[in-house]
Scaffold this motif. Structure first.
Motif, PDB file in Angstrom:
ATOM      1  N   ILE A 277     -12.004 -15.013  -3.997  1.00  0.00           N
ATOM      2  CA  ILE A 277     -11.946 -13.679  -3.388  1.00  0.00           C
ATOM      3  C   ILE A 277     -12.817 -13.618  -2.137  1.00  0.00           C
ATOM      4  CG2 ILE A 277     -12.539 -11.248  -3.736  1.00  0.00           C
ATOM      5  CD1 ILE A 277     -11.747 -11.629  -6.697  1.00  0.00           C
ATOM      6  N   VAL A 278     -14.038 -14.163  -2.227  1.00  0.00           N
ATOM      7  CA  VAL A 278     -14.949 -14.184  -1.078  1.00  0.00           C
ATOM      8  C   VAL A 278     -14.332 -14.981   0.071  1.00  0.00           C
ATOM      9  CG1 VAL A 278     -17.162 -15.102  -0.264  1.00  0.00           C
ATOM     10  CG2 VAL A 278     -17.053 -13.803  -2.404  1.00  0.00           C
ATOM     11  N   ALA A 279     -13.770 -16.150  -0.247  1.00  0.00           N
ATOM     12  CA  ALA A 279     -13.186 -17.006   0.791  1.00  0.00           C
ATOM     13  C   ALA A 279     -12.004 -16.323   1.471  1.00  0.00           C
ATOM     14  CB  ALA A 279     -12.757 -18.338   0.182  1.00  0.00           C
ATOM     15  N   PHE A 280     -11.136 -15.665   0.690  1.00  0.00           N
ATOM     16  CA  PHE A 280     -10.009 -14.945   1.281  1.00  0.00           C
ATOM     17  C   PHE A 280     -10.508 -13.855   2.240  1.00  0.00           C
ATOM     18  CE2 PHE A 280      -6.934 -15.952  -2.431  1.00  0.00           C
ATOM     19  CZ  PHE A 280      -6.379 -16.990  -1.718  1.00  0.00           C
ATOM     20  N   CYS A 281     -11.527 -13.097   1.806  1.00  0.00           N
ATOM     21  CA  CYS A 281     -12.050 -12.000   2.637  1.00  0.00           C
ATOM     22  C   CYS A 281     -12.694 -12.533   3.915  1.00  0.00           C
ATOM     23  CB  CYS A 281     -13.057 -11.173   1.844  1.00  0.00           C
ATOM     24  SG  CYS A 281     -12.310 -10.145   0.552  1.00  0.00           S
ATOM     25  N   ASN A 282     -13.290 -13.728   3.843  1.00  0.00           N
ATOM     26  CA  ASN A 282     -13.949 -14.300   5.015  1.00  0.00           C
ATOM     27  C   ASN A 282     -12.989 -15.022   5.959  1.00  0.00           C
ATOM     28  OD1 ASN A 282     -16.627 -13.496   4.640  1.00  0.00           O
ATOM     29  ND2 ASN A 282     -17.038 -15.180   3.210  1.00  0.00           N
ATOM     30  N   THR A 283     -11.767 -15.241   5.516  1.00  0.00           N
ATOM     31  CA  THR A 283     -10.825 -15.988   6.351  1.00  0.00           C
ATOM     32  C   THR A 283      -9.694 -15.053   6.797  1.00  0.00           C
ATOM     33  OG1 THR A 283     -11.421 -17.860   4.921  1.00  0.00           O
ATOM     34  CG2 THR A 283      -9.710 -18.270   6.538  1.00  0.00           C
ATOM     35  N   GLN A 284      -8.506 -15.247   6.317  1.00  0.00           N
ATOM     36  CA  GLN A 284      -7.387 -14.418   6.774  1.00  0.00           C
ATOM     37  C   GLN A 284      -6.728 -13.644   5.641  1.00  0.00           C
ATOM     38  OE1 GLN A 284      -5.064 -17.530   8.715  1.00  0.00           O
ATOM     39  NE2 GLN A 284      -5.755 -16.813  10.724  1.00  0.00           N
ATOM     40  N   GLY A 285      -7.489 -13.443   4.566  1.00  0.00           N
ATOM     41  CA  GLY A 285      -6.918 -12.763   3.412  1.00  0.00           C
ATOM     42  C   GLY A 285      -6.097 -13.710   2.566  1.00  0.00           C
ATOM     43  N   GLY A 286      -5.575 -13.221   1.455  1.00  0.00           N
ATOM     44  CA  GLY A 286      -4.757 -14.052   0.576  1.00  0.00           C
ATOM     45  C   GLY A 286      -4.542 -13.380  -0.763  1.00  0.00           C
ATOM     46  N   GLU A 287      -3.830 -14.080  -1.635  1.00  0.00           N
ATOM     47  CA  GLU A 287      -3.490 -13.544  -2.951  1.00  0.00           C
ATOM     48  C   GLU A 287      -3.934 -14.511  -4.042  1.00  0.00           C
ATOM     49  OE1 GLU A 287       0.751 -11.738  -2.751  1.00  0.00           O
ATOM     50  OE2 GLU A 287       0.563 -13.163  -1.087  1.00  0.00           O
ATOM     51  N   LEU A 288      -4.490 -13.948  -5.108  1.00  0.00           N
ATOM     52  CA  LEU A 288      -4.943 -14.729  -6.258  1.00  0.00           C
ATOM     53  C   LEU A 288      -4.227 -14.233  -7.494  1.00  0.00           C
ATOM     54  CD1 LEU A 288      -6.964 -16.648  -7.725  1.00  0.00           C
ATOM     55  CD2 LEU A 288      -8.552 -14.706  -7.791  1.00  0.00           C
ATOM     56  N   LEU A 289      -3.650 -15.157  -8.270  1.00  0.00           N
ATOM     57  CA  LEU A 289      -2.996 -14.813  -9.526  1.00  0.00           C
ATOM     58  C   LEU A 289      -3.825 -15.351 -10.682  1.00  0.00           C
ATOM     59  CD1 LEU A 289       0.745 -15.625  -8.702  1.00  0.00           C
ATOM     60  CD2 LEU A 289      -0.504 -13.477  -8.382  1.00  0.00           C
ATOM     61  N   ILE A 290      -4.331 -14.459 -11.527  1.00  0.00           N
ATOM     62  CA  ILE A 290      -5.118 -14.857 -12.701  1.00  0.00           C
ATOM     63  C   ILE A 290      -4.201 -14.821 -13.911  1.00  0.00           C
ATOM     64  CG2 ILE A 290      -7.134 -14.343 -14.117  1.00  0.00           C
ATOM     65  CD1 ILE A 290      -8.275 -12.818 -11.700  1.00  0.00           C
ATOM     66  N   GLY A 291      -4.116 -15.966 -14.611  1.00  0.00           N
ATOM     67  CA  GLY A 291      -3.192 -16.096 -15.731  1.00  0.00           C
ATOM     68  C   GLY A 291      -2.047 -17.034 -15.422  1.00  0.00           C
ATOM     69  N   VAL A 292      -2.204 -17.804 -14.313  1.00  0.00           N
ATOM     70  CA  VAL A 292      -1.194 -18.801 -13.914  1.00  0.00           C
ATOM     71  C   VAL A 292      -1.900 -20.144 -13.743  1.00  0.00           C
ATOM     72  CG1 VAL A 292       0.544 -19.455 -12.196  1.00  0.00           C
ATOM     73  CG2 VAL A 292       0.162 -17.036 -12.726  1.00  0.00           C
ATOM     74  N   ALA A 293      -1.379 -21.193 -14.391  1.00  0.00           N
ATOM     75  CA  ALA A 293      -1.998 -22.513 -14.336  1.00  0.00           C
ATOM     76  C   ALA A 293      -1.628 -23.242 -13.048  1.00  0.00           C
ATOM     77  CB  ALA A 293      -1.556 -23.333 -15.547  1.00  0.00           C
ATOM     78  N   ASP A 294      -2.395 -24.289 -12.746  1.00  0.00           N
ATOM     79  CA  ASP A 294      -2.135 -25.082 -11.535  1.00  0.00           C
ATOM     80  C   ASP A 294      -0.731 -25.655 -11.508  1.00  0.00           C
ATOM     81  OD1 ASP A 294      -4.661 -24.576 -10.610  1.00  0.00           O
ATOM     82  OD2 ASP A 294      -5.522 -26.452 -11.354  1.00  0.00           O
ATOM     83  N   ASP A 295      -0.170 -25.929 -12.705  1.00  0.00           N
ATOM     84  CA  ASP A 295       1.185 -26.503 -12.770  1.00  0.00           C
ATOM     85  C   ASP A 295       2.273 -25.420 -12.755  1.00  0.00           C
ATOM     86  OD1 ASP A 295       1.023 -25.380 -15.261  1.00  0.00           O
ATOM     87  OD2 ASP A 295       1.328 -27.237 -16.387  1.00  0.00           O
ATOM     88  N   HIS A 296       1.871 -24.179 -12.402  1.00  0.00           N
ATOM     89  CA  HIS A 296       2.773 -23.031 -12.242  1.00  0.00           C
ATOM     90  C   HIS A 296       3.154 -22.380 -13.574  1.00  0.00           C
ATOM     91  CE1 HIS A 296       4.404 -25.424  -8.506  1.00  0.00           C
ATOM     92  NE2 HIS A 296       3.092 -25.312  -8.510  1.00  0.00           N
ATOM     93  N   THR A 297       2.596 -22.847 -14.695  1.00  0.00           N
ATOM     94  CA  THR A 297       2.892 -22.232 -15.993  1.00  0.00           C
ATOM     95  C   THR A 297       2.294 -20.832 -16.059  1.00  0.00           C
ATOM     96  OG1 THR A 297       2.865 -24.397 -17.084  1.00  0.00           O
ATOM     97  CG2 THR A 297       2.636 -22.448 -18.500  1.00  0.00           C
ATOM     98  N   ILE A 298       3.082 -19.853 -16.519  1.00  0.00           N
ATOM     99  CA  ILE A 298       2.600 -18.480 -16.679  1.00  0.00           C
ATOM    100  C   ILE A 298       1.890 -18.388 -18.034  1.00  0.00           C
ATOM    101  CG2 ILE A 298       3.213 -16.040 -16.622  1.00  0.00           C
ATOM    102  CD1 ILE A 298       3.966 -17.531 -14.078  1.00  0.00           C
ATOM    103  N   LEU A 299       0.571 -18.251 -18.023  1.00  0.00           N
ATOM    104  CA  LEU A 299      -0.216 -18.198 -19.252  1.00  0.00           C
ATOM    105  C   LEU A 299      -0.501 -16.768 -19.698  1.00  0.00           C
ATOM    106  CD1 LEU A 299      -2.846 -20.957 -18.372  1.00  0.00           C
ATOM    107  CD2 LEU A 299      -0.792 -21.211 -19.775  1.00  0.00           C
ATOM    108  N   GLY A 300      -0.754 -15.887 -18.742  1.00  0.00           N
ATOM    109  CA  GLY A 300      -1.070 -14.505 -19.070  1.00  0.00           C
ATOM    110  C   GLY A 300      -2.552 -14.281 -19.293  1.00  0.00           C
ATOM    111  N   ILE A 301      -2.991 -13.050 -19.157  1.00  0.00           N
ATOM    112  CA  ILE A 301      -4.416 -12.747 -19.286  1.00  0.00           C
ATOM    113  C   ILE A 301      -4.875 -12.735 -20.734  1.00  0.00           C
ATOM    114  CG2 ILE A 301      -4.457 -11.415 -17.136  1.00  0.00           C
ATOM    115  CD1 ILE A 301      -4.511  -8.878 -18.917  1.00  0.00           C
ATOM    116  N   GLU A 302      -3.943 -12.840 -21.689  1.00  0.00           N
ATOM    117  CA  GLU A 302      -4.374 -12.907 -23.088  1.00  0.00           C
ATOM    118  C   GLU A 302      -5.253 -14.125 -23.350  1.00  0.00           C
ATOM    119  OE1 GLU A 302       0.180 -13.775 -23.263  1.00  0.00           O
ATOM    120  OE2 GLU A 302      -1.196 -12.661 -21.996  1.00  0.00           O
TER     121      GLU A 302
END
Length: 394
Positions: A277-302
């Motif tokens: 979040i800090v890096a996005f705010c200091n650069t050009q913005g961006g989006e972060l998805l919490i509950g998604v694995a690096d391999d694109h698997t949807i895990l969910g916030i549970e």
């Protein structure tokens, strides 16, 4: 929409079934048991909360008991006391039975229109006001099932009401959502018709107030449904973007606080989210998805084992408040969205107008992060100073 179909009002018993809560015998109440016995005291600011006065019950074969077992989507309304309360039961809530201080509004499986209407703040507000009016003048302000069943709900001029429900919107294709959005955005004729009726009713006090209320309800519900549809279109697009993976402005985190390998909460997992979040705010913005694995698997916030979604959202807010300086809430927005039946947290960051720092704890120096490709990089003090002078001129 063809012509100018009239908006009409329906009573709750036309759209749903109403059940009384269960009245347990003294010997059925326990300190622990299979089902939490829900009463008005458990409903607080549209949240379901446990208290130190709670009772529990176990299974019985009574019909009155089976009907009162809470089901996802049930609208639970307190019927006793002066202050009406309303709660929509979720599948993440503890197993529960609704007690006789409340009533249950249960909608058909294929139509969650009332539920969707009452999820809106204006919908809840109007419903609870009508519930209060239904008990006015009574010696004991109890909301009867008869009075509850006659509370009115506005029906919008579409042939299939279920198309407006959250469940239908959540499962629709983007093309279908665009059609529905365009239909709702052509609402001006219906709103104009109500205004004509309102002007014609001047001098008829009761009729005038009724039409004013109807106009407000219909207008706000149209606006809410359009927002819901636009949000779902964005979510559908988000799913397709996940397939293409992370970029310099798009990152995934499997969890907010839970270390999946160590099977425990981990402060370092939290800090990894805050660094992004800090890096996005200091650069050009961006989006972060919490509950998604690096391999694109949807895990969910549970994966994070919070008691409910509100607790998750409060935790991420507290982390941002406590560990990022200065405040960045004017630059970020976050919400929960559903993808493949999983709830994930979607954090959208804009570029800040001033340098943003991460303060891990009171004994650790502040750290400055920027985006470098698909990762967040800490800059050493000299490089951070140069970057700030170049990108955040005072």
């Amino acid at each position: 929409m063809n012509g100018t179909p009239k908006t009409r009002i329906a009573t709750i018993n036309e759209l749903a079934v109403i059940f009384p809560g269960y009245s347990p015998l003294p010997e059925e109440r326990k300190q622990q048991g299979k089902y939490l016995l829900i009463g008005g005291r458990n409903i607080n600011d549209s949240r379901l909360e446990k208290t130190n006065k709670d009772s529990y019950v176990d299974d019985t074969q009574k019909d009155s008991f089976r009907r009162a077992i809470a089901q996802p989507g049930d609208i639970i309304v307190s019927t006793l006391f002066n202050r009406r309360k309303l709660y929509i039961y979720r599948d993440t809530d503890p197993m529960a039975v609704v007690n006789n201080s409340c009533a249950i509004i249960r909608t058909p499986e294929n139509n969650d229109y009332i539920v969707s209407y009452l999820r809106t703040l204006k919908g809840q507000e109007h419903f609870l006001q009508d519930a209060e009016k239904a008990t006015s003048g009574a010696l004991i302000p109890r909301l009867s099932l008869s009075a509850l069943s006659n509370i009115q709900i506005p029906l919008l001029p579409l042939s299939e009401l279920q198309r407006l429900g959250d469940d239908h919107i959540g499962s629709s294709t983007t093309d279908d959502l665009i059609v529905l959005r365009d239909e709702l955005q052509s609402k001006d004729a219906q709103i104009a018709e109500l205004r004509v009726q309102l002007n014609a009713s001047r001098g008829k006090e009761g009729e005038n107030e009724r039409l004013k209320s109807q106009l407000t309800q219909v207008t706000t519900y149209y606006e809410d449904r359009i927002r819901k549809i636009k949000s779902q279109i964005s979510t559908n697009n988000l799913k397709s973007r996940i397939v293409h993976g992370e970029t310099s402005k798009f990152e995934f985190k499997s969890s907010l606080r839970w270390n999946l390998k160590a099977n425990r909460n981990d402060n370092n997992i939290e800090l990894a989210t805050l660094k992004t979040i800090v890096a996005f705010c200091n650069t050009q913005g961006g989006e972060l998805l919490i509950g998604v694995a690096d391999d694109h698997t949807i895990l969910g916030i549970e994966q994070d084992h919070f008691a409910n979604e509100d607790k998750f959202l409060l935790h991420i807010r507290n982390l941002i408040t406590d560990k990022i300086i200065p405040s960045v809430f004017q630059y970020i927005d976050y919400d929960l969205v559903t993808i493949d039946d999983k709830r994930i947290c979607w954090v959208v960051c804009k570029q800040s107008k001033e340098d943003v720092w991460l303060k891990p704890d009171k004994n650790t120096p502040e750290a400055f992060y920027v985006r470098s490709g698909p990762s967040s990089t800490e800059l050493p003090p000299r490089d951070a100073l140069h970057y700030i002078q170049e990108h955040f001129p005072k």
